[in-house]
Design a protein around this motif. Sequence first.
Motif, PDB file in Angstrom:
ATOM      1  N   ALA A  87       0.847  -1.200   0.000  1.00 28.54           N
ATOM      2  CA  ALA A  87       0.000   0.000   0.000  1.00 28.54           C
ATOM      3  C   ALA A  87       0.879   1.244   0.000  1.00 28.54           C
ATOM      4  CB  ALA A  87      -0.934  -0.014   1.214  1.00 28.54           C
TER       5      ALA A  87
ATOM      6  N   ALA B 187       0.662   4.099  -1.363  1.00 31.11           N
ATOM      7  CA  ALA B 187      -0.013   5.386  -1.182  1.00 31.11           C
ATOM      8  C   ALA B 187      -0.242   5.663   0.301  1.00 31.11           C
ATOM      9  CB  ALA B 187      -1.337   5.399  -1.934  1.00 31.11           C
ATOM     10  N   VAL B 188      -0.569   4.619   1.052  1.00 24.92           N
ATOM     11  CA  VAL B 188      -0.753   4.771   2.496  1.00 24.92           C
ATOM     12  C   VAL B 188       0.585   5.078   3.154  1.00 24.92           C
ATOM     13  CG1 VAL B 188      -1.405   3.585   4.616  1.00 24.92           C
ATOM     14  CG2 VAL B 188      -2.784   3.287   2.556  1.00 24.92           C
TER      15      VAL B 188
ATOM     16  N   SER C  10      -6.295   4.752   6.815  1.00 23.55           N
ATOM     17  CA  SER C  10      -7.735   4.516   6.740  1.00 23.55           C
ATOM     18  C   SER C  10      -8.041   3.029   6.695  1.00 23.55           C
ATOM     19  CB  SER C  10      -8.298   5.188   5.481  1.00 23.55           C
ATOM     20  OG  SER C  10      -9.684   4.979   5.366  1.00 23.55           O
TER      21      SER C  10
ATOM     22  N   TYR D  43      -5.250  -4.191   0.538  1.00 22.84           N
ATOM     23  CA  TYR D  43      -5.335  -2.763   0.217  1.00 22.84           C
ATOM     24  C   TYR D  43      -6.418  -2.523  -0.820  1.00 22.84           C
ATOM     25  CZ  TYR D  43      -4.006   1.906  -1.401  1.00 22.84           C
ATOM     26  OH  TYR D  43      -4.024   3.231  -1.744  1.00 22.84           O
ATOM     27  N   ASP D  44      -7.265  -1.523  -0.551  1.00 18.47           N
ATOM     28  CA  ASP D  44      -8.332  -1.124  -1.477  1.00 18.47           C
ATOM     29  C   ASP D  44      -7.904   0.191  -2.124  1.00 18.47           C
ATOM     30  OD1 ASP D  44     -10.566  -0.316  -2.803  1.00 18.47           O
ATOM     31  OD2 ASP D  44     -11.926  -0.374  -1.087  1.00 18.47           O
ATOM     32  N   PRO D  45      -7.365   0.132  -3.350  1.00 17.05           N
ATOM     33  CA  PRO D  45      -6.864   1.367  -3.965  1.00 17.05           C
ATOM     34  C   PRO D  45      -7.966   2.375  -4.257  1.00 17.05           C
ATOM     35  CG  PRO D  45      -6.813  -0.465  -5.526  1.00 17.05           C
ATOM     36  CD  PRO D  45      -7.136  -1.054  -4.197  1.00 17.05           C
TER      37      PRO D  45
ATOM     38  N   GLU E 285     -10.450   3.183  -2.416  1.00 18.28           N
ATOM     39  CA  GLU E 285     -10.725   3.946  -1.205  1.00 18.28           C
ATOM     40  C   GLU E 285      -9.452   4.407  -0.502  1.00 18.28           C
ATOM     41  OE1 GLU E 285     -13.696   4.845  -0.179  1.00 18.28           O
ATOM     42  OE2 GLU E 285     -14.789   3.764  -1.746  1.00 18.28           O
ATOM     43  N   SER E 286      -8.298   4.011  -1.056  1.00 27.50           N
ATOM     44  CA  SER E 286      -7.009   4.299  -0.399  1.00 27.50           C
ATOM     45  C   SER E 286      -7.047   3.862   1.061  1.00 27.50           C
ATOM     46  CB  SER E 286      -6.675   5.794  -0.506  1.00 27.50           C
ATOM     47  OG  SER E 286      -6.504   6.168  -1.844  1.00 27.50           O
TER      48      SER E 286
END
Length: 501
Positions: A334, A336-337, A378, A485-487, A489-490
């Motif tokens: 993830a 982005a996280v 998140s 990871y849910d891209p 919804e980030s």
Amino acid sequence: MDRQEHGDVGAVLAAAAAVPVTDAERRRETGELLVHMLGHGRGGQRVAVARAIVDLAPEQRAAAVAGLLGFVAEPASDPLVVANAAVWSQVPGWVGLSSRIALAVLDPAQAGSARAAARACDIVSLGQLAEEFAGLGPEECDLVGKRLADAVAGGTNPGCLAACLLSLGPTQHRRTREALDGVIARGTPIGLLARPLTDLHPDFVPHAVELALASLPLDPKQYLARQQDPDPQDIASAVLAAGEEYRDQVGSALWRLVRDPSAKPSYRRQAAGRLELVDRAAREQAERFLRDAVVSDPAAGDPHPVPTPQRAAEIRAAVADAWRRIDGWLHEHAPAVSAGLGGPASPDEITAVERDLGLALPVDFAASCAVHRSVEVSGVFSYVCHGDIGELAKWRDELAEEGSSGSTDPDDEIRRDQEWRRGWVPLDHEPDGSSVILDLDPGPEGDVGQLIYADQGSIDDVRARSWLDVLLDFAGELDADRYTYDPAESALRYRAGHRTR
């Protein structure tokens, strides 16, 4: 006897057994009453009545079987269902299984149906009727023993179901030992399987003693009685009452807790006091050991201990390792996280926060902020997240003006004698006043740096013993691949099949 007198099933059965064989009329009336009683009482009593019919009124077996088959076909017509509607709705297998067992008692050809019902019913019903079902024969005893042992091993109400398993006798002792040993190995206390322990089969008492003493350090708050207020669940006293041969084992268990640096000081002090049961000299030796180790005594108003330099270094190393695992997983799965985590806080910034708070930050939280000054991820367990440390003092002061402890009663872990304590430091600030709080002023049984929750400003309870525990929990879940990871919804999401937060 008449039908209005059978509220106490045991008394009625005893009276029925006392009817002389030569009194044919009373024997006939007794048989009719027993058939009527099949529709009353609790499930286990239905089986007892069926056995009484076999022994005292065999001529009524056909009528009894017909009545029970009617109840099985139409449960709504069963007086047991009608009289126990609330229980039946929650544990529907209980009535049906009792009927199937009673049928098998009356007609051995029904044993197959009873076994099928035992395999299919809920484990609570089977536990309640374990002895009755096992009484049908060795095959049934083995079936119920295996189901109960599997449930205990899986962590389903292990203490209660283990007691049901032990009621089946020595043939199930090995299964019970293996299942309960596994429960203890996973860190779940068992406590006392019977009170007194001597109510158990003599062959199992030594193992029950081992399980009880192994439970002591797993939940000392429940099982370690205070000197001034002995508790019914006081394991040390209960084990000693089972026999003098267990005195050394009790002493060893209490000493392990006294020496355990990870245990709360109050529990270590209580364990030292309970050594009085074993030997006065042992108690005095344990108390000297705790004084020499500078273990605080909350009952005497000692302050919470400050970590030694060596312990502080170990905590910092553990925090760094936890973040290495977390950052590695986020970077790979993830990114982005990972990019959204706050940068490191400098030593000067951490010192400024402590000056604004008027309190020192716990070693683990300060070390964590030196890696990430803020943590926003998140979709995860919210306690691992917090806002920028530069905002902590401001949030604390804002909530102090509007918050409430929710109670003025004393609490072992949380102090509730003020509306809002200076040591309650919110890690975030939701619009409704709810917040995860770093507790820097805990009660005598609490830990400096424990995490508590304020629900719309009202203090709830302790959610974690330390920030390091939170990080280790999150790192462990990532290592176990419990998140995806849910891209879109980030955000991180718990994988299907795992528990949700």
